[in-house]
Structures are given as C-alpha cells and as structure tokens.
Design a protein around this motif. Sequence first.
Motif, PDB file in Angstrom:
ATOM      1  N   SER A  57       0.943  -1.127   0.054  1.00  0.00           N
ATOM      2  CA  SER A  57      -0.032  -0.013  -0.070  1.00  0.00           C
ATOM      3  C   SER A  57       0.940   1.319  -0.251  1.00  0.00           C
ATOM      4  O   SER A  57       1.732   1.328   0.718  1.00  0.00           O
ATOM      5  CB  SER A  57      -1.024  -0.156   1.252  1.00  0.00           C
ATOM      6  OG  SER A  57      -1.428   1.278   1.549  1.00  0.00           O
ATOM      7  N   GLY A  60       0.790   2.921   3.477  1.00  0.00           N
ATOM      8  CA  GLY A  60       0.977   2.063   4.753  1.00  0.00           C
ATOM      9  C   GLY A  60       2.302   2.201   5.549  1.00  0.00           C
ATOM     10  O   GLY A  60       2.820   3.360   5.289  1.00  0.00           O
ATOM     11  N   GLN A  64       5.254  -1.843   3.152  1.00  0.00           N
ATOM     12  CA  GLN A  64       4.150  -1.747   2.460  1.00  0.00           C
ATOM     13  C   GLN A  64       4.019  -0.746   1.257  1.00  0.00           C
ATOM     14  O   GLN A  64       3.856  -1.007  -0.104  1.00  0.00           O
ATOM     15  CB  GLN A  64       3.019  -1.138   3.374  1.00  0.00           C
ATOM     16  CG  GLN A  64       2.466  -2.801   4.028  1.00  0.00           C
ATOM     17  CD  GLN A  64       1.088  -2.220   4.736  1.00  0.00           C
ATOM     18  OE1 GLN A  64       1.177  -1.188   5.648  1.00  0.00           O
ATOM     19  NE2 GLN A  64      -0.002  -2.674   4.818  1.00  0.00           N
ATOM     20  N   ALA A  68       4.702  -1.640  -2.692  1.00  0.00           N
ATOM     21  CA  ALA A  68       4.012  -0.893  -3.829  1.00  0.00           C
ATOM     22  C   ALA A  68       4.623  -0.528  -4.703  1.00  0.00           C
ATOM     23  O   ALA A  68       4.410  -0.821  -6.167  1.00  0.00           O
ATOM     24  CB  ALA A  68       3.058  -0.082  -3.434  1.00  0.00           C
TER      25      ALA A  68
END
Length: 446
Positions: A57, A60, A64, A68
């Motif tokens: 994400s 995040g 994360q 991404a």
Amino acid sequence: MSLSPSLGSPHPWLRELKSEERGLYLIHLLLTCANHVAACNLENANATLEQISMLASPDGDTMQRIAAYFTEALADRILQTWPGLHKALNSTRMVMVSEEILVQKLFFELFPFLKIVFVLTNQAIIEAMEGEKMICEPAQWIALLQVLSARPEGPPHLRITGVHRKKEVLDTIAHRLIEEAEKLDIPFQFNPVVSKLENLDFDKLRVKTGEALAISSTLQLHALLAFDDETMKKKSPLLLKSSNGVHLQRFKPMNQSTLGDLLEKDMVNGYTRSPDSTSLSPASLNSSTSMNMESFLNGLWCLSPKVMVVTEQDSNHNGSTLMDRLLEALYSYAALFDCLESTVSRTSLERLRVEKMLFGEEIKNIIACEGYERKERHEKLDKWFMRFDLAGFGNVPLSYFGMLQARRFMQGYGCEGYRMKEENGCVVICWQDRSLFSVSAWRSRK
Ligand SMILES: *[C@@H]1O[C@H](CO)[C@@H](O)[C@H](O)[C@H]1NC(C)=O
Ligand SMILES: *[C@@H]1O[C@H](CO)[C@@H](O)[C@H](O)[C@H]1NC(C)=O
Ligand SMILES: *[C@@H]1O[C@H](CO)[C@@H](O)[C@H](O)[C@H]1NC(C)=O
Ligand SMILES: *[C@@H]1O[C@H](CO)[C@@H](O)[C@H](O)[C@H]1NC(C)=O
C-alpha cells in the motif's frame, strides 16, 4: 506461520499480519516475484503480484510502501516485453515541469541530504576560489552568493552557468539568483544552457581564459553511464539543482529497528542472486550527439576547473542482473523510505509525492529498464574514485572546516538516524549504517 502458502490462494490471515511479519513476508514475495520475472515466468509472476497487492500500500508502513513501488516496477518490466501494451498504458502520462520542480523542492525540504551537500560543496568552492578576483561557473546558489559577498577582498565578478534540460527550471533558478545578487549587490550574470547533460556543448559554457572555474554536479553524472556502451561524440558539462533556502526542522528520534534488519533476515532464508535470463529489447539508440562518461569527463578536464564537486547516490544500482539491482535497491530505498517514516506522518501528501514521483520513478527505472533507457545507474564512491582518477582528476580532500560545518548542521537537524562519515577525503552521508550519498571534490591533474 508459514512464509510460503501456495501461490494464488488469498488467505484472510494475510490481512491480520503485524507490521514486521508483513514486512518479512513482502520481501519474500518480492524476491520470489523477481525470480519469476527474471525467468520470464508470467503465470507465476502474475500470481505473486496478486498476493503482494493484497499487502502492499502506498500509504502504509515503510515496507508496504516500498512493496507497492517495487511491484509496479516489476510489472512494468514484464509489460516492456509487450511494447504495444506498455505504450498504451503510458500514453496519457505527462510529466509536468512544475511537478518536477515541486518534487525536487520536496526532496530538498523533507531530507537533510541536499542541505549538507550544499554546505560541503560551497565550502569546497570557496576554499578553491580564495583570492580569486574572477569566478565563473560555480553551480550554486544563494548561500554561496551570501558567503562570497562577505569576503574580505569583496565579492568577485560571478557568473553562474546552469545546465538543465528544461528551460522553465533554469528560469526559476535565474530569477532567484538574480534577485539575491541584486540584494547583495554582487556583480552577477546567469548563463542558462538548456541541454541534456549528454548533449552539452562545452562552448556554451563560455569559459574564458583567466577565469577561475568551479563545477558542481549534484546527482546527475550517473545518467551518463547509460551511454557508456555507446557513441563517443561531443563533450560536455555539469549541473545543479536549485536550492530553496534552508528550512530547518526538528524531528523526534526515530525507531532504530530498520528494514535492513528485515532484509538481512530474509536473505538468511535462502535467497541468493540468480542469473537473470530476461533480455529486454534495448531501446533504440538516439545518441548521435551523445557523449559517454569518458568523453564527458575529458571535456570537463580540459576546462581545468579549480574545483569540481560531485554528489552521487552512494549505492550499487548498476548491476548487470535484475536480481542484483533489486536487492541493492531494496536496501537503499528501504533506508530512504525509513527516513521519511521516522520524520514525516504517513498521511503527508508531500511524503507521498516524493515517494511516488521521485523514488518510485527511480525504482522503476532501475528495475524495469535496460540499455540506454536505464539512467539511474548509481554507483559507490570507490567506482567514482577510479573513474575520476582514470580521467586525470586528482582528489581534493574536503576540508576539516567544511566537514565541521556539515556535522554541526546535521546535529542541529535533530534526527539522530542521519550520519556522516569521512572516506578518503570524501564524505558519505548515511541513514543509520546505510550509505546513501557521497560528496567528493576533484581538480584536473596536469
Ligand atoms: C493471475 O493470477 C490470478 C490470481 O492468482 C489468477 O486468478 C489469474 O487467473 C491469473 N491470470 C493468468 C492469466 O494466469
Ligand atoms: C512514458 O511516458 C513518459 C512521459 O510522457 C515518457 O517520458 C516515457 O518515455 C514513456 N515511456 C515509454 C516506454 O513510452
Ligand atoms: C522499534 O519498534 C519496535 C516495535 O515496533 C520496538 O519493539 C522497539 O523497541 C523499537 N525500538 C526503539 C529503539 O524504539
Ligand atoms: C555500469 O554501467 C556501465 C555502462 O553500461 C557498464 O559498462 C558497467 O559495467 C556497469 N557496471 C557494473 C558493475 O555492472
């Protein structure tokens, strides 16, 4: 917890992982995916990307976010084997100059790196120019103007040449510098040269005999390595980025458990660098007037600068296989994302912008591109050392005073994860133990 559930089966437990477990698992998946991409195994790459997408994400935690951008880069690499699809997906993408200026400004503001670089660079330039009446061509900026205006022997006649591929960027720099020079009453000229580095015409720098020349190049030279396999034509340049005044910020001391630790753990889990069999079509070359590194450095050498200060990313992102580059890039971008995690809120739009538009694009270039299109060929200081030495430059050790100023600045920054170390007269700026940028100074050896 098993780190290897069968591919393609989304487990609800994935969403409940704690940050550290999720980080480890993401690294595992990224390395697995990179192996599939390197082996051109699309089906498995697809399945792994699908799994990563459930965990990654861009807003995040550090891992994360990193995941991404790395998945985007890996997917982009796969897509390049279908140039039609790739171009279609990219067909409406535009990079606005204003965005480019903004993202450079954010990089300057959110990190201490460029501020430290400018302290060291300006000090090296000032020391090299001591007693000079005429100076042309230092590539920096307002702080330099200020120090020069305070010299006991009075300000020199100063000409700054800026080289950039976008006229708008040079206009912005010119505007700020001219305004500042007027305020300080320094005789000053700005010479804008709109050009890519590799096409620079050295004559446009208008260096005159008798003038003292200082050159500053910040995070630019590595791009010329892309031309190394290619033509050797003209000669050329250097350049710099604009600074926007120093903004000091105080930050909380950060959490010391680093992603490097996580990466280290997963390495132990048995991932080794595997040869990479993917061969992507090298972009057709359009470099009839481009220089490679050697001819470029040779051109600079001929200008006999009193000093040339070079800042580069101190990473090894120019490895020949995808796996080598992926691992190295994971380490260094994890460190850069960690800096932001420790100092900027996760929801900060500015943080997102810098991560996406600056680091995300660099990661994509390192992972997805080959040949002439792969410009982000960051290399470690020892490689630059050899390269400058071969090109006839001698190292000028950065002065004790310059380093002292930089160290003081760093301490005043109030975030103890940032470090600085001296290496053979050069400076390496680190986050925790990870080297991120090197600053070195050079002079033509006769
Ligand atoms: C890609 O992976 C997803 C999830 O595992 C799967 O549902 C899909 O069928 C795969 N597509 C292809 C073309 O293999
Ligand atoms: C994608 O678009 C950008 C921005 O227009 C352009 O610079 C880049 O070369 C394009 N990449 C490809 C592979 O077409
Ligand atoms: C960093 O965070 C972890 C868990 O989030 C914690 O266990 C550790 O003590 C923290 N380290 C420091 C130096 O605060
Ligand atoms: C870096 O890139 C240049 C140009 O392609 C190449 O000659 C050189 O071997 C590369 N370095 C490494 C370590 O692969």
